[in-house]
Motif scaffolding. Structure first.
Motif, PDB file in Angstrom:
ATOM      1  N   LYS A 117       0.863  -1.177   0.000  1.00 55.37           N
ATOM      2  CA  LYS A 117       0.000   0.000   0.000  1.00 55.37           C
ATOM      3  C   LYS A 117       0.899   1.227   0.000  1.00 55.37           C
ATOM      4  CE  LYS A 117      -3.878  -2.023   2.596  1.00 55.37           C
ATOM      5  NZ  LYS A 117      -3.990  -3.091   1.710  1.00 55.37           N
ATOM      6  N   LYS A 118       0.557   2.211  -0.829  1.00 54.40           N
ATOM      7  CA  LYS A 118       1.351   3.439  -0.900  1.00 54.40           C
ATOM      8  C   LYS A 118       1.451   4.087   0.487  1.00 54.40           C
ATOM      9  CE  LYS A 118       1.348   5.931  -4.963  1.00 54.40           C
ATOM     10  NZ  LYS A 118       2.665   5.617  -5.259  1.00 54.40           N
ATOM     11  N   GLY A 119       2.630   4.596   0.796  1.00 56.10           N
ATOM     12  CA  GLY A 119       2.828   5.300   2.057  1.00 56.10           C
ATOM     13  C   GLY A 119       3.144   4.413   3.239  1.00 56.10           C
ATOM     14  N   LYS A 120       3.236   3.095   3.006  1.00 56.40           N
ATOM     15  CA  LYS A 120       3.540   2.163   4.097  1.00 56.40           C
ATOM     16  C   LYS A 120       4.528   1.114   3.600  1.00 56.40           C
ATOM     17  CE  LYS A 120      -1.029   2.373   6.343  1.00 56.40           C
ATOM     18  NZ  LYS A 120      -1.015   3.759   6.438  1.00 56.40           N
ATOM     19  N   LEU A 121       5.438   0.729   4.473  1.00 50.06           N
ATOM     20  CA  LEU A 121       6.380  -0.345   4.165  1.00 50.06           C
ATOM     21  C   LEU A 121       6.353  -1.339   5.309  1.00 50.06           C
ATOM     22  CD1 LEU A 121       9.415   1.736   2.850  1.00 50.06           C
ATOM     23  CD2 LEU A 121       7.857   0.335   1.483  1.00 50.06           C
ATOM     24  N   SER A 122       6.000  -2.591   5.000  1.00 49.56           N
ATOM     25  CA  SER A 122       5.995  -3.625   6.023  1.00 49.56           C
ATOM     26  C   SER A 122       7.432  -3.959   6.406  1.00 49.56           C
ATOM     27  CB  SER A 122       5.287  -4.879   5.501  1.00 49.56           C
ATOM     28  OG  SER A 122       6.092  -5.521   4.521  1.00 49.56           O
ATOM     29  N   PHE A 123       7.587  -4.689   7.490  1.00 51.95           N
ATOM     30  CA  PHE A 123       8.912  -5.108   7.938  1.00 51.95           C
ATOM     31  C   PHE A 123       9.605  -5.920   6.840  1.00 51.95           C
ATOM     32  CE2 PHE A 123      11.710  -8.281   9.884  1.00 51.95           C
ATOM     33  CZ  PHE A 123      12.622  -7.433  10.498  1.00 51.95           C
ATOM     34  N   GLU A 124       8.868  -6.849   6.210  1.00 58.26           N
ATOM     35  CA  GLU A 124       9.447  -7.695   5.148  1.00 58.26           C
ATOM     36  C   GLU A 124       9.860  -6.852   3.939  1.00 58.26           C
ATOM     37  OE1 GLU A 124       6.448  -8.347   6.624  1.00 58.26           O
ATOM     38  OE2 GLU A 124       7.050 -10.059   7.856  1.00 58.26           O
ATOM     39  N   GLN A 125       9.044  -5.856   3.594  1.00 60.12           N
ATOM     40  CA  GLN A 125       9.388  -4.970   2.479  1.00 60.12           C
ATOM     41  C   GLN A 125      10.636  -4.151   2.807  1.00 60.12           C
ATOM     42  OE1 GLN A 125       5.637  -2.954   2.194  1.00 60.12           O
ATOM     43  NE2 GLN A 125       4.699  -4.606   0.989  1.00 60.12           N
ATOM     44  N   GLN A 126      10.724  -3.667   4.031  1.00 58.31           N
ATOM     45  CA  GLN A 126      11.901  -2.913   4.449  1.00 58.31           C
ATOM     46  C   GLN A 126      13.154  -3.785   4.381  1.00 58.31           C
ATOM     47  OE1 GLN A 126      11.122  -1.305   8.343  1.00 58.31           O
ATOM     48  NE2 GLN A 126       9.714   0.241   7.567  1.00 58.31           N
ATOM     49  N   GLU A 127      13.044  -5.024   4.830  1.00 61.82           N
ATOM     50  CA  GLU A 127      14.193  -5.932   4.785  1.00 61.82           C
ATOM     51  C   GLU A 127      14.652  -6.164   3.348  1.00 61.82           C
ATOM     52  OE1 GLU A 127      16.150  -7.189   7.389  1.00 61.82           O
ATOM     53  OE2 GLU A 127      15.003  -5.559   8.292  1.00 61.82           O
ATOM     54  N   THR A 128      13.706  -6.326   2.424  1.00 59.01           N
ATOM     55  CA  THR A 128      14.050  -6.495   1.010  1.00 59.01           C
ATOM     56  C   THR A 128      14.742  -5.249   0.484  1.00 59.01           C
ATOM     57  OG1 THR A 128      12.238  -8.040   0.614  1.00 59.01           O
ATOM     58  CG2 THR A 128      13.095  -6.866  -1.311  1.00 59.01           C
ATOM     59  N   LEU A 129      14.197  -4.074   0.810  1.00 57.46           N
ATOM     60  CA  LEU A 129      14.795  -2.814   0.353  1.00 57.46           C
ATOM     61  C   LEU A 129      16.212  -2.645   0.897  1.00 57.46           C
ATOM     62  CD1 LEU A 129      11.725  -0.436   0.689  1.00 57.46           C
ATOM     63  CD2 LEU A 129      12.774  -1.255  -1.434  1.00 57.46           C
ATOM     64  N   TRP A 130      16.456  -3.123   2.106  1.00 58.68           N
ATOM     65  CA  TRP A 130      17.785  -2.998   2.698  1.00 58.68           C
ATOM     66  C   TRP A 130      18.758  -4.023   2.115  1.00 58.68           C
ATOM     67  CZ3 TRP A 130      20.591   0.482   4.807  1.00 58.68           C
ATOM     68  CH2 TRP A 130      21.758   0.135   5.482  1.00 58.68           C
ATOM     69  N   GLU A 131      18.352  -5.260   2.103  1.00 61.82           N
ATOM     70  CA  GLU A 131      19.250  -6.332   1.676  1.00 61.82           C
ATOM     71  C   GLU A 131      19.597  -6.271   0.185  1.00 61.82           C
ATOM     72  OE1 GLU A 131      17.312  -9.942   2.907  1.00 61.82           O
ATOM     73  OE2 GLU A 131      17.451  -9.389   5.026  1.00 61.82           O
ATOM     74  N   LYS A 132      18.716  -5.744  -0.629  1.00 58.97           N
ATOM     75  CA  LYS A 132      18.923  -5.751  -2.080  1.00 58.97           C
ATOM     76  C   LYS A 132      19.160  -4.355  -2.657  1.00 58.97           C
ATOM     77  CE  LYS A 132      16.402 -10.023  -2.654  1.00 58.97           C
ATOM     78  NZ  LYS A 132      15.346 -10.729  -3.374  1.00 58.97           N
ATOM     79  N   ARG A 133      19.522  -3.385  -1.803  1.00 60.21           N
ATOM     80  CA  ARG A 133      19.699  -2.011  -2.281  1.00 60.21           C
ATOM     81  C   ARG A 133      20.816  -1.891  -3.310  1.00 60.21           C
ATOM     82  NH1 ARG A 133      22.119  -2.729   2.389  1.00 60.21           N
ATOM     83  NH2 ARG A 133      24.078  -1.693   2.892  1.00 60.21           N
ATOM     84  N   ILE A 134      21.887  -2.648  -3.163  1.00 60.29           N
ATOM     85  CA  ILE A 134      23.009  -2.548  -4.096  1.00 60.29           C
ATOM     86  C   ILE A 134      22.654  -3.219  -5.425  1.00 60.29           C
ATOM     87  CG2 ILE A 134      25.459  -3.039  -4.450  1.00 60.29           C
ATOM     88  CD1 ILE A 134      24.766  -1.001  -2.129  1.00 60.29           C
ATOM     89  N   SER A 135      22.009  -4.376  -5.365  1.00 57.97           N
ATOM     90  CA  SER A 135      21.618  -5.039  -6.625  1.00 57.97           C
ATOM     91  C   SER A 135      20.553  -4.226  -7.355  1.00 57.97           C
ATOM     92  CB  SER A 135      21.149  -6.474  -6.374  1.00 57.97           C
ATOM     93  OG  SER A 135      20.020  -6.507  -5.540  1.00 57.97           O
ATOM     94  N   ALA A 136      19.724  -3.485  -6.629  1.00 63.57           N
ATOM     95  CA  ALA A 136      18.709  -2.639  -7.276  1.00 63.57           C
ATOM     96  C   ALA A 136      19.373  -1.596  -8.168  1.00 63.57           C
ATOM     97  CB  ALA A 136      17.844  -1.956  -6.230  1.00 63.57           C
TER      98      ALA A 136
END
Length: 183
Positions: A136-155
């Motif tokens: 949902k726009k404007g919200k990031l779940s814990f799992e989404q945050q973890e993905t954004l953190w762990e894969k920031r360089i590959s992104a």
């Protein structure tokens, strides 16, 4: 020789991010927590209303000293050309994403298609990926945050960084590079 001499401490860069909406604000706040850097977020500034005078005011409010350098970024979706044209008149660093910031989130899971897509198509592509199914726009779940953190360089490798006709792109790599260099 004086007692208690300490090496001079290096100040972390002060970062100001002016952004378009809640999703951008939520993402930058997440990065602020992860990198533990002094990032000030000002959101919901409509792109057509932003100008150099307004930016200067926010920078002045943030500066502790007159000599302090403030890295200022403008984080906006690049789906409305008149907004992009207005942002290009500002001297600050741009963090544009076409069609929307969700294209940057999508790059954390896959190589972004090199064809024109709408914001709605982009969000639908994102929602096909785990953990984005309930996004949902404007919200990031814990799992989404973890993905954004762990894969920031590959992104950074999965998306075009340059403004290029109507193809999807995101300039967020520039911001991630700055944050990584400030750790």
């Amino acid at each position: 020789m004086p007692k208690n001499t300490r090496p001079s401490r290096k100040m972390k860069p002060v970062i100001l991010v002016l952004c378009e909406g809640e999703t951008e604000e939520c993402y930058i706040d997440f990065l602020k927590q992860k990198y533990r850097l002094p990032i000030k977020i000002v959101s919901k500034i409509v792109g057509s209303k932003i100008n150099t005078r307004l930016i200067r005011r926010y920078k002045k409010e943030l500066a502790l000293t007159n000599s302090e350098t403030i890295n200022c970024f403008l984080m906006y979706d690049a789906d409305v050309q008149s907004v992009v044209d207005n942002l290009m008149t500002c001297e600050e660093k741009l963090l544009l994403s076409r069609p929307c910031v969700e294209v940057w989130f999508l790059a954390h899971s896959q190589k972004v298609p090199a064809k024109n897509i709408s914001s709605e198509e982009c969000v639908n592509l994102l929602k096909k990926e785990s953990p984005w199914k309930e996004y949902k726009k404007g919200k990031l779940s814990f799992e989404q945050q973890e993905t954004l953190w762990e894969k920031r360089i590959s992104a950074c490798k999965n998306i075009n960084h340059e403004q290029n006709s109507d193809k999807p792109f995101s300039m967020m790599k520039d911001f991630i590079d700055l944050l990584e260099g400030s750790k």
